[in-house]
Design an enzyme around this catalytic site. Structure first.
Site, PDB file in Angstrom:
ATOM      1  N   ASN A 148       0.771  -1.324  -0.065  1.00 48.07           N
ATOM      2  CA  ASN A 148      -0.172  -0.045  -0.037  1.00 48.07           C
ATOM      3  C   ASN A 148       0.580   1.348   0.046  1.00 48.07           C
ATOM      4  O   ASN A 148       0.319   2.250  -0.394  1.00 48.07           O
ATOM      5  CB  ASN A 148      -1.095  -0.021   1.262  1.00 48.07           C
ATOM      6  CG  ASN A 148      -0.128  -0.045   2.440  1.00 48.07           C
ATOM      7  OD1 ASN A 148       0.865  -0.600   2.741  1.00 48.07           O
ATOM      8  ND2 ASN A 148      -0.818   0.652   3.421  1.00 48.07           N
TER       9      ASN A 148
ATOM     10  N   GLY B  63       3.196  -5.431   7.207  1.00 56.67           N
ATOM     11  CA  GLY B  63       2.044  -6.216   6.404  1.00 56.67           C
ATOM     12  C   GLY B  63       0.939  -6.715   7.424  1.00 56.67           C
ATOM     13  O   GLY B  63       0.917  -6.137   8.459  1.00 56.67           O
ATOM     14  N   SER B  64       0.267  -7.739   6.892  1.00 50.46           N
ATOM     15  CA  SER B  64      -0.790  -8.475   7.646  1.00 50.46           C
ATOM     16  C   SER B  64      -0.555  -9.139   9.039  1.00 50.46           C
ATOM     17  O   SER B  64       0.795  -9.584   9.271  1.00 50.46           O
ATOM     18  CB  SER B  64      -1.499  -9.147   6.791  1.00 50.46           C
ATOM     19  OG  SER B  64      -0.690 -10.219   6.341  1.00 50.46           O
TER      20      SER B  64
ATOM     21  N   GLU C 105       5.205  -4.424  11.801  1.00 51.26           N
ATOM     22  CA  GLU C 105       4.244  -3.372  12.034  1.00 51.26           C
ATOM     23  C   GLU C 105       3.034  -3.823  11.134  1.00 51.26           C
ATOM     24  O   GLU C 105       3.155  -3.977   9.809  1.00 51.26           O
ATOM     25  CB  GLU C 105       4.929  -2.275  11.122  1.00 51.26           C
ATOM     26  CG  GLU C 105       6.442  -1.547  11.458  1.00 51.26           C
ATOM     27  CD  GLU C 105       6.186  -0.683  12.803  1.00 51.26           C
ATOM     28  OE1 GLU C 105       5.085  -0.247  12.976  1.00 51.26           O
ATOM     29  OE2 GLU C 105       7.172  -0.619  13.330  1.00 51.26           O
ATOM     30  N   LEU C 106       2.140  -4.116  12.027  1.00 48.66           N
ATOM     31  CA  LEU C 106       0.972  -5.021  11.339  1.00 48.66           C
ATOM     32  C   LEU C 106      -0.146  -3.886  10.996  1.00 48.66           C
ATOM     33  O   LEU C 106      -0.185  -2.770  11.174  1.00 48.66           O
ATOM     34  CB  LEU C 106       0.821  -6.167  12.282  1.00 48.66           C
ATOM     35  CG  LEU C 106       1.856  -6.921  12.475  1.00 48.66           C
ATOM     36  CD1 LEU C 106       1.685  -8.028  13.399  1.00 48.66           C
ATOM     37  CD2 LEU C 106       2.531  -7.338  11.155  1.00 48.66           C
TER      38      LEU C 106
ATOM     39  N   CYS D  96      -2.751   1.649   6.777  1.00 46.58           N
ATOM     40  CA  CYS D  96      -2.751   0.810   8.113  1.00 46.58           C
ATOM     41  C   CYS D  96      -3.445   1.696   9.460  1.00 46.58           C
ATOM     42  O   CYS D  96      -3.886   0.933  10.142  1.00 46.58           O
ATOM     43  CB  CYS D  96      -1.387   0.338   8.676  1.00 46.58           C
ATOM     44  SG  CYS D  96      -0.425   1.621   8.586  1.00 46.58           S
TER      45      CYS D  96
ATOM     46  N   GLU E 268     -10.061  -5.703  10.286  1.00 42.58           N
ATOM     47  CA  GLU E 268      -9.561  -4.411   9.619  1.00 42.58           C
ATOM     48  C   GLU E 268     -10.180  -4.355   8.316  1.00 42.58           C
ATOM     49  O   GLU E 268      -9.830  -5.203   7.390  1.00 42.58           O
ATOM     50  CB  GLU E 268      -7.897  -4.397   9.584  1.00 42.58           C
ATOM     51  CG  GLU E 268      -7.330  -3.431   8.564  1.00 42.58           C
ATOM     52  CD  GLU E 268      -5.658  -3.701   8.575  1.00 42.58           C
ATOM     53  OE1 GLU E 268      -5.378  -5.016   8.443  1.00 42.58           O
ATOM     54  OE2 GLU E 268      -5.050  -2.772   8.641  1.00 42.58           O
TER      55      GLU E 268
HETATM   56  P1  NAD Z   1       0.707  -8.872   3.260  1.00 41.38           P
HETATM   57  O1  NAD Z   1       0.841  -9.301   4.871  1.00 41.38           O
HETATM   58  O2  NAD Z   1      -0.128  -9.751   2.489  1.00 41.38           O
HETATM   59  O3  NAD Z   1       2.182  -8.885   2.659  1.00 41.38           O
HETATM   60  C1  NAD Z   1       3.246  -8.112   3.060  1.00 41.38           C
HETATM   61  C2  NAD Z   1       4.678  -8.644   2.551  1.00 41.38           C
HETATM   62  O4  NAD Z   1       4.692  -9.860   3.208  1.00 41.38           O
HETATM   63  C3  NAD Z   1       4.680  -8.789   0.878  1.00 41.38           C
HETATM   64  O5  NAD Z   1       5.851  -8.506   0.712  1.00 41.38           O
HETATM   65  C4  NAD Z   1       4.457 -10.160   1.173  1.00 41.38           C
HETATM   66  O6  NAD Z   1       4.783 -10.610  -0.288  1.00 41.38           O
HETATM   67  C5  NAD Z   1       5.116 -10.859   2.007  1.00 41.38           C
HETATM   68  N1  NAD Z   1       4.468 -12.059   2.376  1.00 41.38           N
HETATM   69  C6  NAD Z   1       3.461 -12.878   2.136  1.00 41.38           C
HETATM   70  N2  NAD Z   1       3.512 -13.869   2.751  1.00 41.38           N
HETATM   71  C7  NAD Z   1       4.702 -14.084   3.175  1.00 41.38           C
HETATM   72  C8  NAD Z   1       5.411 -15.093   4.075  1.00 41.38           C
HETATM   73  N3  NAD Z   1       4.678 -16.309   4.455  1.00 41.38           N
HETATM   74  N4  NAD Z   1       6.535 -15.052   4.638  1.00 41.38           N
HETATM   75  C9  NAD Z   1       7.277 -13.728   4.540  1.00 41.38           C
HETATM   76  N5  NAD Z   1       6.733 -12.873   3.637  1.00 41.38           N
HETATM   77  C10 NAD Z   1       5.478 -13.124   3.097  1.00 41.38           C
HETATM   78  O7  NAD Z   1       0.215  -7.495   3.560  1.00 41.38           O
HETATM   79  P2  NAD Z   1      -0.355  -6.468   2.418  1.00 41.38           P
HETATM   80  O8  NAD Z   1      -1.623  -7.023   1.927  1.00 41.38           O
HETATM   81  O9  NAD Z   1       0.849  -6.054   1.240  1.00 41.38           O
HETATM   82  O10 NAD Z   1      -0.361  -5.107   3.187  1.00 41.38           O
HETATM   83  C11 NAD Z   1      -1.505  -4.900   3.824  1.00 41.38           C
HETATM   84  C12 NAD Z   1      -1.159  -5.221   5.443  1.00 41.38           C
HETATM   85  O11 NAD Z   1      -0.157  -4.392   5.722  1.00 41.38           O
HETATM   86  C13 NAD Z   1      -2.636  -4.618   6.140  1.00 41.38           C
HETATM   87  O12 NAD Z   1      -2.696  -5.454   7.458  1.00 41.38           O
HETATM   88  C14 NAD Z   1      -2.004  -3.151   6.881  1.00 41.38           C
HETATM   89  O13 NAD Z   1      -2.622  -2.711   8.020  1.00 41.38           O
HETATM   90  C15 NAD Z   1      -0.478  -3.857   6.936  1.00 41.38           C
HETATM   91  N6  NAD Z   1       0.231  -2.267   6.993  1.00 41.38           N
HETATM   92  C16 NAD Z   1       0.790  -2.124   8.217  1.00 41.38           C
HETATM   93  C17 NAD Z   1       1.727  -0.856   8.511  1.00 41.38           C
HETATM   94  C18 NAD Z   1       2.421  -0.295   9.509  1.00 41.38           C
HETATM   95  O14 NAD Z   1       3.205   0.505   9.473  1.00 41.38           O
HETATM   96  N7  NAD Z   1       1.836  -0.885  10.750  1.00 41.38           N
HETATM   97  C19 NAD Z   1       1.733  -0.013   7.083  1.00 41.38           C
HETATM   98  C20 NAD Z   1       1.069  -0.524   6.071  1.00 41.38           C
HETATM   99  C21 NAD Z   1       0.471  -1.538   5.957  1.00 41.38           C
END
Ligand code: NAD
Length: 476
Positions: A155, A231-232, A251-252, A285, A379
């Site tokens: 994002n 990420g998530s 950072e989730l 997020c 979320e």
């Molecule tokens: P995601 O968890 O699907 O993916 C994030 C990253 O992890 C990607 O690069 C993906 O390729 C990688 N990934 C996927 N599976 C993996 C695994 N098994 N092992 C290691 N890496 C893996 O998240 P998304 O859909 O890209 O982003 C959305 C999420 O990110 C939302 O939950 C959002 O709240 C969160 N987010 C948090 C912050 C923060 O600073 N707290 C900022 C931005 C987004």
């Protein structure tokens, strides 16, 4: 008519671009046409990237050189502002005006990281005050953790990469970067800028492709000393479970709350809620998701926020008038549409929006939302604001805290006592007074509690996470 050729991007390992047998496409999220072809790394590439990062640690790269490379990269990014903003608008679907904002913030993040490179220091420790240690002196050094695997989400694919790579390099580490597969272009372009700025080979390696596979190969490789992940929640928990005793910063997500108290400036509150709830189609997020409004001003606030939301234009990210672009994928927009329908079936009132066309989801406001509805307790990560009213302050605080998450929250009030009570009682990494949950500038400590993760970003704070404190004792 001839199709224009799309750019093709390689891996970047040990200072060299590397082709792969397998490739994948990054799509333009509005037109759904291919925007670029990117390399897909296999296990061997990932191991090579880690080995090159490890070897680079043995080559002197002084604090001042780190400062200079980061400053130069910031400068190059400023010069190539248009190219990066256009790439963001294409691969994320983020409106162009918002994409420029992300590029400008990324420049700031790199500048802040450069400045931190010159400020890393330990402290004197008065060991001589211990009985029997009169002839000793001690101080600490901040040493790099080593090889850092940086995994980033779709994002905010430029600034969140800067938030990991900038501080990691500033602190003297080497990095293996794995950007989100849907939005890898800007991370690849940024890697090229670091190279142009003179970053020594091996200090930054880029592996693109499947998150699950590359994630597992990085986790299996014991030469990775730290994982920094945004990420998530599910993937964050997975990384923590596999990382063993290594450092992990997570950072989730969040289902962020913003409170509008009866004494608030309602015009300001409604403007900021409407603007920040729908930034990047709500895929932020700290996006405004749960809004708690005092019952005395509920009607007035609803009318204002409805009017401001209905003024937002949905459409092509490259159109200057567009405020809200497509979501990252049609299936995500379908999910959000279903959550909205389900909330309405369960008794929520649809104030505005609710309709979808492909990946374009209308900015949507729901009122009378109950805590058990998905649009409240999970979320949403889409352009939906869920409003409900409260009667008294203690009830409001309890409802804000009734969440698995705790990244940031906002409260609009002119009552200083209430603001300070909220600051103490609301369980979050950051509370924003007279703005929404979604306020962030890049020097802030940023990171959540509960299921929103652990560890802070913001270059000064990330440098802390990415260094170890080593004590040196002198027996004189
Ligand atoms: P995601 O968890 O699907 O993916 C994030 C990253 O992890 C990607 O690069 C993906 O390729 C990688 N990934 C996927 N599976 C993996 C695994 N098994 N092992 C290691 N890496 C893996 O998240 P998304 O859909 O890209 O982003 C959305 C999420 O990110 C939302 O939950 C959002 O709240 C969160 N987010 C948090 C912050 C923060 O600073 N707290 C900022 C931005 C987004």
């Amino acid at each position: 008519m001839f199709k224009t050729e799309i750019p093709s991007y390689k891996l970047f390992i040990n200072g060299e671009e590397m082709i792969t047998q397998e490739t994948t496409k990054v799509l333009n999220k509005y037109t759904q046409e291919a925007a670029a072809e990117i390399a897909v790394a296999n296990k061997e590439h990932v191991d090579q990237a880690v080995a090159s990062a490890k070897a680079a640690l043995d080559v002197e790269f002084s604090s001042y050189e780190r400062y200079e490379v980061l400053m130069k990269t910031a400068d190059l990014l400023k010069q190539k502002r248009d190219m990066f903003a256009e790439a963001l608008a294409k691969e994320v679907g983020k409106p162009l005006k918002e994409s420029y904002g992300e590029v400008d913030r990324s420049v700031q993040t790199l500048l802040l990281s450069a400045e931190e490179a010159k400020r890393i220091h330990g402290e004197g420790v008065p060991v001589e005050a211990a009985p029997g240690s009169e002839n000793r002196m001690a101080f600490t050094l901040k040493v790099p953790v080593g090889v850092i695997a940086a995994i980033t989400p779709f994002n905010v694919p430029l600034n969140l990469v800067c938030h990991k790579v900038g501080p990691a390099l500033a602190a003297g580490n080497s990095v293996v970067l794995k950007p989100a597969e849907q939005t890898s272009i800007v991370a690849i372009l940024l890697t090229q800028l670091f190279r142009e700025a003179g970053l020594p080979k091996g200090r930054l390696n880029l592996v693109t492709g499947s998150g699950r596979k590359i994630g597992d190969w990085l986790l299996e490789n014991k030469d990775v000393n730290m994982f920094t992940f945004t990420g998530s929640q599910g993937v964050g928990e997975y990384i923590r479970s596999k990382a063993g005793l290594r450092k992990v910063a997570l950072e989730l997500g969040n289902n962020s709350a913003t409170v509008i108290h009866h004494d608030a400036d309602l015009e300001l509150a409604a403007s900021l809620v409407a603007a920040r709830g729908f930034n990047n189609a709500g895929q932020v997020c700290i996006s405004v998701q749960r809004v708690y409004v005092h019952k005395d001003i509920e009607e007035k606030f609803l009318a204002l926020v409805k009017e401001k939301t209905e003024a937002l234009q949905l459409g092509d990210p490259f159109d200057d008038n567009t405020d809200v672009g497509p979501m990252i994928h049609e299936k995500e927009a379908i999910r959000v549409e279903e959550w909205v329908k389900e909330a309405v079936e369960q008794g929520a009132e649809l104030v505005t929006g609710g309709k979808r066309e492909g990946a374009l989801m209308e900015p949507t406001i729901l009122n009378n939302v109950k805590p058990s509805m998905k649009v409240s307790c999970q979320e949403v990560f889409g352009p939906v604001i869920s409003i409900s009213s409260y009667n008294n302050i203690d009830e409001m605080i309890e409802r804000v805290n009734d969440s698995n998450y705790g990244l940031q929250a906002g409260i609009f009030t002119n009552d200083l006592k209430l603001a300070m009570k909220a600051a103490k009682k609301i369980e979050v990494g950051g509370l924003i007074v007279n703005d929404t949950s979604a306020y962030r500038v890049d020097q802030m400590p940023y990171g959540g509690v509960k299921a929103s993760g652990n560890g802070k970003e913001g270059p000064k704070y990330a440098v802390e996470e990415m260094t170890e404190e080593r004590i040196i004792v002198l027996n004189l």
